[in-house]
Design a protein around this motif. Structure first.
Motif, mmCIF file in Angstrom:
data_model
loop_
_atom_site.group_PDB
_atom_site.id
_atom_site.type_symbol
_atom_site.label_atom_id
_atom_site.label_comp_id
_atom_site.label_asym_id
_atom_site.label_seq_id
_atom_site.Cartn_x
_atom_site.Cartn_y
_atom_site.Cartn_z
ATOM 1 N N LEU A 49 -0.756 95.698 69.460
ATOM 2 C CA LEU A 49 -0.494 95.729 68.102
ATOM 3 C C LEU A 49 -1.793 96.528 67.249
ATOM 4 N N GLY A 50 -2.795 96.532 67.817
ATOM 5 C CA GLY A 50 -3.691 97.557 67.182
ATOM 6 C C GLY A 50 -4.697 96.731 66.097
ATOM 7 N N SER A 51 -4.598 95.506 65.891
ATOM 8 C CA SER A 51 -5.546 94.616 65.074
ATOM 9 C C SER A 51 -5.574 93.244 65.245
ATOM 10 N N GLN A 52 -6.362 92.375 64.477
ATOM 11 C CA GLN A 52 -6.427 91.041 64.537
ATOM 12 C C GLN A 52 -6.984 90.598 63.211
ATOM 13 N N PRO A 53 -6.219 89.464 62.512
ATOM 14 C CA PRO A 53 -6.642 89.111 61.361
ATOM 15 C C PRO A 53 -7.990 88.445 61.640
ATOM 16 N N PHE A 54 -9.113 88.380 60.740
ATOM 17 C CA PHE A 54 -10.283 87.833 60.761
ATOM 18 C C PHE A 54 -10.677 87.483 59.380
ATOM 19 N N GLY A 55 -10.479 86.228 59.148
ATOM 20 C CA GLY A 55 -10.788 85.465 57.527
ATOM 21 C C GLY A 55 -9.815 86.546 56.677
ATOM 22 N N ASP A 56 -10.278 87.118 55.761
ATOM 23 C CA ASP A 56 -9.668 88.076 54.819
ATOM 24 C C ASP A 56 -9.577 89.370 55.273
ATOM 25 N N LEU A 57 -9.884 89.613 56.532
ATOM 26 C CA LEU A 57 -10.111 91.152 56.524
ATOM 27 C C LEU A 57 -9.010 91.340 57.908
ATOM 28 N N THR A 58 -8.650 92.628 58.183
ATOM 29 C CA THR A 58 -8.085 93.099 59.204
ATOM 30 C C THR A 58 -8.782 93.824 60.073
ATOM 31 N N ILE A 59 -8.896 93.488 61.292
ATOM 32 C CA ILE A 59 -9.975 94.146 62.353
ATOM 33 C C ILE A 59 -9.214 94.955 63.270
ATOM 34 N N LYS A 60 -9.191 96.330 63.329
ATOM 35 C CA LYS A 60 -8.786 97.214 64.189
ATOM 36 C C LYS A 60 -9.318 96.686 65.689
ATOM 37 N N CYS A 61 -8.385 96.751 66.766
ATOM 38 C CA CYS A 61 -8.814 96.568 67.947
ATOM 39 C C CYS A 61 -8.268 97.574 69.039
ATOM 40 N N LYS A 62 -9.157 98.014 69.632
ATOM 41 C CA LYS A 62 -9.063 99.110 70.660
ATOM 42 C C LYS A 62 -9.542 98.843 72.359
#
Length: 242
Positions: A49-62
């Motif tokens: 999917l390319g990302s992961q929620p982290f609290g109020d943030l959206t964190i890109k994942c690669k």
């Protein structure tokens, strides 16, 4: 075989159905087939999917950078409540930042002035910059990402009063299925971000600055060691290290 059946062949029915919904919600239709095939091969969903929620943030994942964990998110949210209560502006030094999720989350607090985060991985540092840009509207503090090797003590002089770290903590002998590590993690996530013994914690005790007055509160993963909590009092500030 339908996409749902493909996923059910690898995961419990409820998980398969939920993950298919996420794939169809987050990705264009042209990518659904490939995404289902990747997931059936145990590629982590966050990489797909390319990302992961982290609290109020959206964190890109690669691939090549550790995926933020839910327990790390919970730990970080608890830590933020502690930092909010501190008097005056807070400057933070963070070791082993990975995707930057912890440092960026801390940087959303109004009383945090600066966050200096370090990692040994250039891939991770590049992703940190992307995550900083992605979440810039929510970040209030000055944030810098730098290369640094904690074990070689390649650390900057800093005026920070708060040290954070979520370093590798799984002993080599436990980094396998028998040790409780999921197959998808073993196959696809970076080993050097996960495998480590107490050497990271020992190194963290070496103060990078004479101005860094700290109370170390180090939590070890209970399943890997009986030394669940270790505390060393130095002065007034607080250091949280997972």
């Amino acid at each position: 075989m339908s996409w749902l059946q493909v996923l059910k062949s690898k995961f419990p029915a409820s998980q398969a159905a939920q993950e298919l919904r996420w794939i169809q919600q987050e990705l264009p239709r042209s990518q659904w087939q490939t995404a289902v095939e990747q997931r059936a091969n145990l590629v982590p969903l966050q990489y797909i999917l390319g990302s992961q929620p982290f609290g109020d943030l959206t964190i890109k994942c690669k691939p090549g950078v550790l995926i933020p964990r839910n327990d790390t998110e919970e730990w970080c949210e608890e830590l933020k409540q502690v930092i909010k209560k501190r008097n005056g502006p807070v400057e933070v030094l963070e070791y082993c930042t990975g995707s930057g999720c912890i440092g960026l989350s801390i940087a959303t607090l109004a009383n945090v002035k600066k966050v200096l985060s370090l990692d040994i991985s250039k891939e991770a540092l590049a992703l940190c910059q992307e995550n900083l840009q992605l979440n810039s509207a929510k970040v209030k503090a000055e944030v810098e990402f730098h290369h640094g090797d904690l074990l070689k003590h390649q650390l900057p002089q800093t005026s920070a009063t708060l040290l954070l770290s979520n370093p590798p903590y799984i002993p080599r002998e436990h980094f396998n299925r028998a040790g409780g590590v999921e197959e998808s993690v073993l196959k696809y996530e970076p080993e050097d971000a996960l495998v480590g013994n107490l050497e990271f914690y020992s190194r963290a005790h070496q103060k990078p600055s004479p101005k860094l007055d700290l109370r170390y509160q180090i939590r070890y993963a209970q399943k890997y060691t009986e030394r669940h909590w270790l505390e060393t009092k130095l002065e007034y500030s607080t250091v949280y290290v997972r």
